[in-house]
Design a protein around this motif. Structure first.
Motif, short mmCIF file in Angstrom:
data_model
loop_
_atom_site.label_atom_id
_atom_site.label_comp_id
_atom_site.label_asym_id
_atom_site.label_seq_id
_atom_site.Cartn_x
_atom_site.Cartn_y
_atom_site.Cartn_z
N THR A 22 0.82 -1.19 0.00
CA THR A 22 0.00 0.00 0.00
C THR A 22 0.88 1.27 0.00
O THR A 22 1.92 1.31 0.65
N GLY A 23 0.48 2.23 -0.82
CA GLY A 23 1.22 3.49 -0.89
C GLY A 23 2.45 3.45 -1.77
O GLY A 23 3.26 4.36 -1.76
N SER A 24 2.59 2.39 -2.59
CA SER A 24 3.82 2.25 -3.37
C SER A 24 3.73 2.89 -4.76
O SER A 24 4.65 2.75 -5.55
N GLY A 25 2.62 3.54 -5.04
CA GLY A 25 2.50 4.24 -6.33
C GLY A 25 1.90 3.39 -7.43
O GLY A 25 2.24 3.56 -8.61
N SER A 46 -9.61 12.11 -10.43
CA SER A 46 -8.98 13.43 -10.33
C SER A 46 -7.48 13.34 -10.57
O SER A 46 -6.90 14.25 -11.16
N GLU A 47 -6.84 12.25 -10.16
CA GLU A 47 -5.39 12.07 -10.46
C GLU A 47 -5.18 12.08 -11.98
O GLU A 47 -4.30 12.76 -12.49
N ALA A 48 -6.01 11.30 -12.68
CA ALA A 48 -5.83 11.16 -14.13
C ALA A 48 -6.15 12.48 -14.83
O ALA A 48 -5.40 12.93 -15.69
N ARG A 87 -8.92 1.25 2.31
CA ARG A 87 -8.17 0.74 1.18
C ARG A 87 -8.09 1.78 0.07
O ARG A 87 -9.10 2.36 -0.32
N GLY A 88 -6.87 1.96 -0.40
CA GLY A 88 -6.69 2.72 -1.63
C GLY A 88 -6.75 4.22 -1.50
O GLY A 88 -6.11 4.92 -2.26
N ILE A 89 -7.49 4.74 -0.52
CA ILE A 89 -7.63 6.20 -0.48
C ILE A 89 -6.29 6.83 -0.11
O ILE A 89 -5.63 6.44 0.84
N PHE A 123 -4.87 9.57 1.41
CA PHE A 123 -4.96 10.74 2.27
C PHE A 123 -3.62 11.46 2.14
O PHE A 123 -2.57 10.84 2.28
N LYS A 124 -3.68 12.75 1.84
CA LYS A 124 -2.43 13.47 1.59
C LYS A 124 -1.79 13.95 2.90
O LYS A 124 -2.48 14.52 3.75
N ASN A 125 -0.49 13.74 2.98
CA ASN A 125 0.30 14.27 4.10
C ASN A 125 -0.22 13.91 5.48
O ASN A 125 -0.21 14.73 6.39
#
Ligand SMILES: Nc1ncnc2c1ncn2[C@@H]1O[C@H](COP(=O)(O)OP(=O)(O)OP(=O)(O)O)[C@@H](O)[C@H]1O
Length: 586
Positions: free
Chosen positions: A60-63, A105-107, A364-366, A368-370
């Motif tokens: 998780t969190g590996s991009g 929104s990322e895309a 899962r997956g969300i 969350f920034k910083n």
């Protein structure tokens, strides 16, 4: 590379250019201050560009999102879809609406930065058939949705199976290990009958489970299997290494005073994501915090979707520091969704819930920034749940910490977690240590006030606040929907961390007077503040070596002990802690 290979994590200084990506994408990444690929991106991107089917399993969190979005967009930029297409060229399926929104929104932000004409839309189950039809008119090149919603489109003739067969070139299943346990099995089976054999299929997941195997058989043809070492084949490296994990042992009743001490004495870095196992508990915490002037927002499956998305956006934008999220996968004694033992979940989430949104999920997956600290106010019911919760911090190249409040009743699951993380023959965990900054004195100094306020947060008060919050959010959600369609960036319209309690906090509870604090705690709090200031001075998202990281030697959680600074010795706090240590300094 073999068809089945483990991705090594050695720092290869490979760049996005070397992976063969379109220069427009690389420029867009630079603008986002993303300068080098993560290990999974290094391996997955070239294979996807070559047109291979890929199963990517990475922690998780590996991009993983960019690992498939970048080659997908590259392909769409360089090989435009046929004008005769009657259905999308690419379909990205995710288990929850929150993820749908996030990936979309990322895309879209990448596409905007690249200044390329490309339509990418999201479809959700809350849309009416006519809304689905309008959104799909064109058709857009990329659709992001949940399997259930695509099935609705197919069964209502909004998308024709034949058109999918003719047009679909890439199918991506993100958070694949969750799709079946969310009850999407039949929807996926119905879809696969329309997926042409030439379609490239990608399967992204954070864990390897029997569900991933089932999906692999259902959808993929002779795929490349990429596994990052963390994915769980060895116990030692399941958890993201850049998350420092701590625990505090206390009774269930004392959890309130402990969390108050952590937040009020500023012993943990903000932003903080707090997990509870029930919605009522979230409101209890929020009301409790309010009386001490700590503003927080709650996030749960009961809230309307637009409110949930808005809460996430506000939190990510830094409008408030404390978010209390109810981890729905933990309620009702449910089997954890990503069961690692391969047994079937007893009942799919979709069929289990009534009033709650079946497509909700924050663990899962969300992204969350910083988030610097994850607090498990209540422990998850499975070790896998724990891994996913703490994976909300320390994402990509950032660092983070987690603090779990463990009561006697939660000892069993805590033992399981420690076992999963790996401990030596003396039952010493090398991965999870007692939280070093909170002294017994500090807790006791707040006990009287905490217990007094806790008594005032009655069951009735919790129920009333929960109902009031829901009413407010339902009212807001319509306004939000209309407003954010026109002003997507206008985040500050409605605040989600507003007070629910009718009683304003007493001034003497807002600030903790100095005389209540022992010098050690004051020192600990000062160090945490200094560390935060140091992190703030370094632009957290800019350039090499500066991504919110601060040197281990200056990390207060590593170098400080509230109890006995001398004993911490030259090397700072020892990570190896005897199992008998209850995590609470006397
Ligand atoms: N190459 C990179 N360098 C720095 N940051 C990155 C890189 N790639 C992705 N990120 C950032 O890392 C964070 C985590 O990425 P992402 O959400 O894709 O992880 P994930 O592997 O999908 O995690 P999960 O399994 O929890 O969904 C995001 O904020 C993303 O913008």
């Amino acid at each position: 590379m073999n068809k089945e290979g483990r991705v090594e994590e050695e720092e290869e200084e490979q760049t996005f250019e070397e992976l063969g990506l379109d220069p427009r994408l690389i420029r867009a990444l630079t603008k986002k201050t993303i300068d080098k690929p993560t290990p999974i991106q290094r391996v997955a991107i070239p294979l996807i560009l070559e047109g291979k089917d890929v199963v990517a399993r990475a922690k998780t969190g590996s991009g993983k999102t960019f690992a498939y979005l970048l080659p997908l967009l590259h392909k769409l930029f360089t090989q435009p879809s046929s004008a005769n297409n009657l259905a999308p060229t690419a379909l990205i399926l995710v288990p929850t609406r929150e993820l749908c929104q996030q990936v979309c929104s990322e895309a879209n932000s990448l596409i905007e930065l690249c200044r390329v004409q490309l339509r990418l839309v999201q479809l959700t189950s809350s849309m009416s058939v006519s809304e689905l039809r309008t959104t799909l008119a064109g058709p857009p090149e990329v659709v992001i949705s949940t399997p259930a919603c695509i099935q609705t489109c197919l069964s209502n003739g909004v998308i024709q199976g034949k058109a999918v067969q003719d047009s679909l070139s890439i199918l991506i299943l993100d958070e694949a290990d969750l799709l079946l346990s969310y009850g999407y099995g039949d929807d996926l089976k119905a879809l696969t009958s329309h997926v042409p054999r030439r379609c490239q299929c990608l399967l992204m997941s954070a864990t390897s489970s029997s569900d991933v195997e089932k999906l692999k058989k259902l959808i993929l043809h002779n795929p490349y299997i990429l596994t990052l070492p963390e994915v769980g084949e060895t116990k030692d490296d399941i958890i993201p290494k850049n998350v420092q994990q701590f625990y505090i042992s206390c009774s269930a009743r004392d959890k309130l005073v402990h969390i108050l001490a952590l937040l009020k004495l500023e012993l943990v870095q903000k932003k903080v994501l707090i997990f509870t196992n029930s919605i009522d508990m979230s409101f209890r915490l929020k009301l409790f915090f309010e009386q001490f002037g700590i503003k927080s927002a709650v996030l749960n499956a009961e809230l309307p979707q637009s409110s949930r998305l808005h809460i996430l956006e506000e939190f990510n934008a830094g409008l408030f520091d404390y978010l209390i999220a109810t981890d729905e996968s933990q309620s009702e004694g449910k089997e954890q969704v990503d069961d690692q033992n391969g047994s079937e979940p007893k009942k799919s989430k979709k069929h289990r819930k009534h009033k709650l949104d079946a497509e909700f999920g924050v663990v899962r997956g969300i992204d969350f920034k910083n988030v610097h600290t994850v607090i498990n106010y209540e422990m998850p019911q499975t070790a896998a749940g724990y891994v996913h919760r703490i994976g909300r911090t320390g994402r990509a190249y950032n660092t983070g910490a987690s603090v779990s409040l463990v009561s006697d009743e939660e000892t069993e699951i805590f033992e399981e977690i420690k076992f999963l993380l790996g401990e030596n023959e003396d039952k010493v965990s090398q991965f999870i240590a007692p939280f070093p900054l909170l002294s017994k004195n500090a807790v006791e100094s707040l006990r009287y006030r905490a217990e007094d306020v806790a008594r005032s947060v009655t069951k009735i008060a919790v129920r009333e606040s929960r109902a009031q919050d829901l009413r407010n959010e339902i009212l807001n959600s319509q306004k939000l929907k209309a407003h954010f369609q026109d002003n997507p960036k206008d985040l500050d319209l409605l605040k989600h961390d507003k007070m629910l309690s009718k009683k304003a906090p007493a001034p003497h509870l807002r600030d903790v007077p100095d005389y209540l604090l022992d010098p050690t705690t004051q020192e600990a709090s000062k160090i945490v503040k200094l560390a935060r200031a140091a992190m703030g001075n370094i632009n957290p998202s800019r350039g090499k070596g500066s991504k919110g990281r601060f040197k281990r030697s200056r990390d207060p959680l590593k170098t400080f002990s509230a109890e006995a600074p001398k004993r911490a010795g030259k090397g700072g706090m020892k990570r190896k802690v005897k199992d008998t240590d209850n995590g609470h300094k006397q």
